[in-house]
Design an enzyme around this catalytic site. Structure first.
Site, PDB file in Angstrom:
ATOM      1  N   CYS A 131      13.229 -49.773 -89.024  1.00  0.00           N
ATOM      2  CA  CYS A 131      12.874 -51.160 -89.358  1.00  0.00           C
ATOM      3  C   CYS A 131      14.014 -51.834 -90.106  1.00  0.00           C
ATOM      4  O   CYS A 131      14.437 -51.368 -91.170  1.00  0.00           O
ATOM      5  CB  CYS A 131      11.604 -51.167 -90.210  1.00  0.00           C
ATOM      6  N   GLU A 186      12.813 -64.681 -94.843  1.00  0.00           N
ATOM      7  CA  GLU A 186      12.442 -65.163 -93.515  1.00  0.00           C
ATOM      8  C   GLU A 186      10.929 -65.190 -93.336  1.00  0.00           C
ATOM      9  O   GLU A 186      10.218 -64.330 -93.842  1.00  0.00           O
ATOM     10  CB  GLU A 186      13.077 -64.267 -92.448  1.00  0.00           C
ATOM     11  N   CYS A 206       3.680 -65.346 -90.197  1.00  0.00           N
ATOM     12  CA  CYS A 206       4.020 -64.001 -90.664  1.00  0.00           C
ATOM     13  C   CYS A 206       4.877 -64.168 -91.921  1.00  0.00           C
ATOM     14  O   CYS A 206       6.010 -64.650 -91.843  1.00  0.00           O
ATOM     15  CB  CYS A 206       4.785 -63.316 -89.533  1.00  0.00           C
ATOM     16  N   CYS A 234      11.886 -47.445 -93.752  1.00  0.00           N
ATOM     17  CA  CYS A 234      11.450 -46.791 -92.516  1.00  0.00           C
ATOM     18  C   CYS A 234      12.662 -46.705 -91.593  1.00  0.00           C
ATOM     19  O   CYS A 234      13.466 -47.640 -91.532  1.00  0.00           O
ATOM     20  CB  CYS A 234      10.325 -47.584 -91.863  1.00  0.00           C
ATOM     21  N   CYS A 241      13.022 -54.167 -99.088  1.00  0.00           N
ATOM     22  CA  CYS A 241      11.888 -53.246 -99.043  1.00  0.00           C
ATOM     23  C   CYS A 241      12.351 -51.874 -99.512  1.00  0.00           C
ATOM     24  O   CYS A 241      13.453 -51.450 -99.200  1.00  0.00           O
ATOM     25  CB  CYS A 241      11.360 -53.158 -97.602  1.00  0.00           C
ATOM     26  N   CYS A 271       8.936 -58.182 -84.463  1.00  0.00           N
ATOM     27  CA  CYS A 271       8.561 -57.195 -85.484  1.00  0.00           C
ATOM     28  C   CYS A 271       9.752 -56.342 -85.875  1.00  0.00           C
ATOM     29  O   CYS A 271      10.455 -55.811 -85.031  1.00  0.00           O
ATOM     30  CB  CYS A 271       7.508 -56.233 -84.949  1.00  0.00           C
TER      31      CYS A 271
END
Ligand code: SAH
Length: 344
Positions: free
Chosen positions: A122, A95, A108, A119, A115, A336
C-alpha cells in the site's frame, strides 16, 4: 492587536459544545443552533448567529476560529472519480477522493498524514507516519468537496490515507459530526470506517456501541500470508480478529465488510479461497474483492481474469457471497492504495 483564537470550532462535537455553553451559563440547546449555523448554513462568523446570545457569541469569537483547507489541486479521472489535494495549516497536504456512482457520491477521506502500519502493498504507508489529522481536518475534507458539488456527497468512507482506528478519538468525533442531524446529517449507516484490524480498538468500538459500519482489510485468511502483507497481523492474528469482529457484529446487529485485494500468484490460489470461506463462516459479512492496483512502489501485480475466475469459482462453490469491485480512478492515482501523504 487581538490574539487569534486558540481553538478550532470544528474540532468539537455538539455534546462538547453543549458543555461549553453550560460553562458560559447559557442553555445547552444553543449547541444545536451553533451546529446548524456552521454545518447547514455554512456561516463562519459567530456574530451572524442571530439566535445565539450576544455574550455567548462574543465569548466564542474570542476562543474559537473557523479553519479551512486550501484546495491545492483537483484532478478528474476518465471514469469521473476526482482526487483533491488539500493543504493543511502546517504546510503538508492530504488527498481525498470523490467517487460518483449512479445513485450515490462517496467521499473517501484520509484520517492521518502518512500511516504507521506500512502494509507491504500500500503506497499510503510508503513514506511513514507524520501525524494524526484533527477532527476538523477530517470534517473539512467533506465540507470542502461538498461545497463544490451540485449533487452532494451521500456517503463517507474512511479509506484514504491512514489507519482510522489509530486516530481513534478524532475519527470518532468526525464520525459524530458527519452523522449528527444538526450537523452534516449523513445517515447512520452512510459512514464507513475501514481498519487494518486493530483488535483492541474494535473491542472499544464494541463497548461504545455507536452503530458504526466497519470494513476490515483482510487480504488473506492465512496468518503467514497475511503477515507478509500486513505487519499488524503480528500483533493481532486472524483468530483474534475474527473473535473481536463476531462480538462487534453480534452487538451491533449488522454485517462487517471484508476487503480482499487479489494479488497475482499470492493470495488467489484454491487453498486461499478455502481458507477465506472458513474464515467468514459464522459471522454475518459482506465481501469485496478488489484486483490489486499495481503501482511503482511495489512488485505485486494484478491477477489475470482467469486467475480471478478460478478464485471466485471456489468461493461460489463454498457459497461465499462477494462483490468484485471494479477499479476506479487509477489514471489519476486515486485508486485504492494509491493515495499518499505529500510534504509540500
Ligand atoms: N488503514 C485502513 C484504511 C485504508 S483503506 C485499512 O487498512 O483498512 C485503503 C484500502 O485500500 C485498504 O483496504 C487497503 O488494503 C487497500 N489497498 C492498498 N493498496 C492497494 C492496492 N495497491 N490495490 C488495491 N487496494 C489497495
Amino acid at each position: 492587536m487581538k490574539n487569534s483564537p486558540p481553538f478550532d470550532i470544528k474540532d468539537f462535537t455538539r455534546s462538547e459544545l453543549a458543555v461549553i455553553c453550560k460553562e458560559q451559563k447559557a442553555p445547552a440547546f444553543h449547541a444545536g443552533q451553533i451546529f446548524e449555523w456552521i454545518y447547514k448554513k455554512g456561516v463562519t462568523d459567530f456574530r451572524e448567529m442571530s439566535n445565539i446570545p450576544k455574550t455567548l457569541a462574543s465569548y466564542l469569537e474570542d476562543k474559537y476560529y473557523f479553519s479551512l483547507l486550501k484546495t491545492l489541486k483537483r484532478e478528474k479521472s476518465k471514469d469521473l472519480t476526482e482526487k483533491f489535494l488539500f493543504g493543511l495549516s502546517d504546510g503538508s497536504a492530504i488527498e481525498t477522493v470523490l467517487i460518483p456512482e449512479e445513485r450515490r457520491r462517496t467521499l473517501c477521506v484520509s484520517s492521518q498524514a502518512g500511516c504507521k502500519f506500512a502494509c507491504s502493498f500500500c503506497a499510503s504507508g510508503a513514506d511513514g507516519f507524520i501525524r494524526n489529522l484533527s477532527t476538523s481536518e477530517i470534517v473539512n475534507q467533506f465540507l470542502s468537496v461538498n461545497g463544490l458539488l451540485e449533487e452532494k456527497v451521500t456517503n463517507v468512507v474512511f479509506m484514504g490515507v491512514g489507519e482510522p482506528l489509530d486516530n481513534f478519538e478524532n475519527v470518532l468525533k468526525a464520525v459524530d459530526i458527519l452523522r449528527d442531524e444538526k450537523g452534516i446529517n449523513l445517515g447512520k449507516r452512510k459512514v464507513v470506517v475501514s481498519t487494518c484490524g486493530i483488535v483492541p480498538a474494535i473491542r472499544r468500538l464494541t463497548e461504545l456501541h455507536l452503530g458504526i459500519r466497519l470494513s476490515v482489510s483482510l487480504h488473506s485468511a492465512d496468518d503467514g500470508k497475511r503477515l507478509r502483507l500486513m505487519s499488524v497481523n503480528k500483533l493481532y492474528n486472524t483468530a483474534s480478529l475474527i473473535r473481536a469482529l463476531k462480538e462487534y457484529v453480534s452487538k451491533e446487529g449488522f454485517p462487517v465488510t471484508f476487503e480482499y485485494v487479489l494479488i497475482k500468484g499470492f493470495n488467489t490460489n484454491p487453498d486461499d479461497a478455502r481458507k477465506l470461506s472458513m474464515f467468514v463462516r459464522g459471522v454475518p459479512y459482506k465481501l469485496n474483492l478488489i484486483p490489486y492496483n499495481a503501482n511503482p512502489f511495489f512488485e505485486w501485480q494484478t491477477p489475470s481474469k482467469r486467475e480471478i475466475q478460478e478464485f471466485t469459482g471456489i468461493l461460489r462453490e463454498k457459497k461465499v457471497f462477494y462483490t468484485l469491485r471494479r477499479r476506479r480512478g487509477d489514471d489519476i492515482s486515486a485508486a485504492c492504495g494509491m493515495l499518499r501523504f505529500r510534504a509540500v
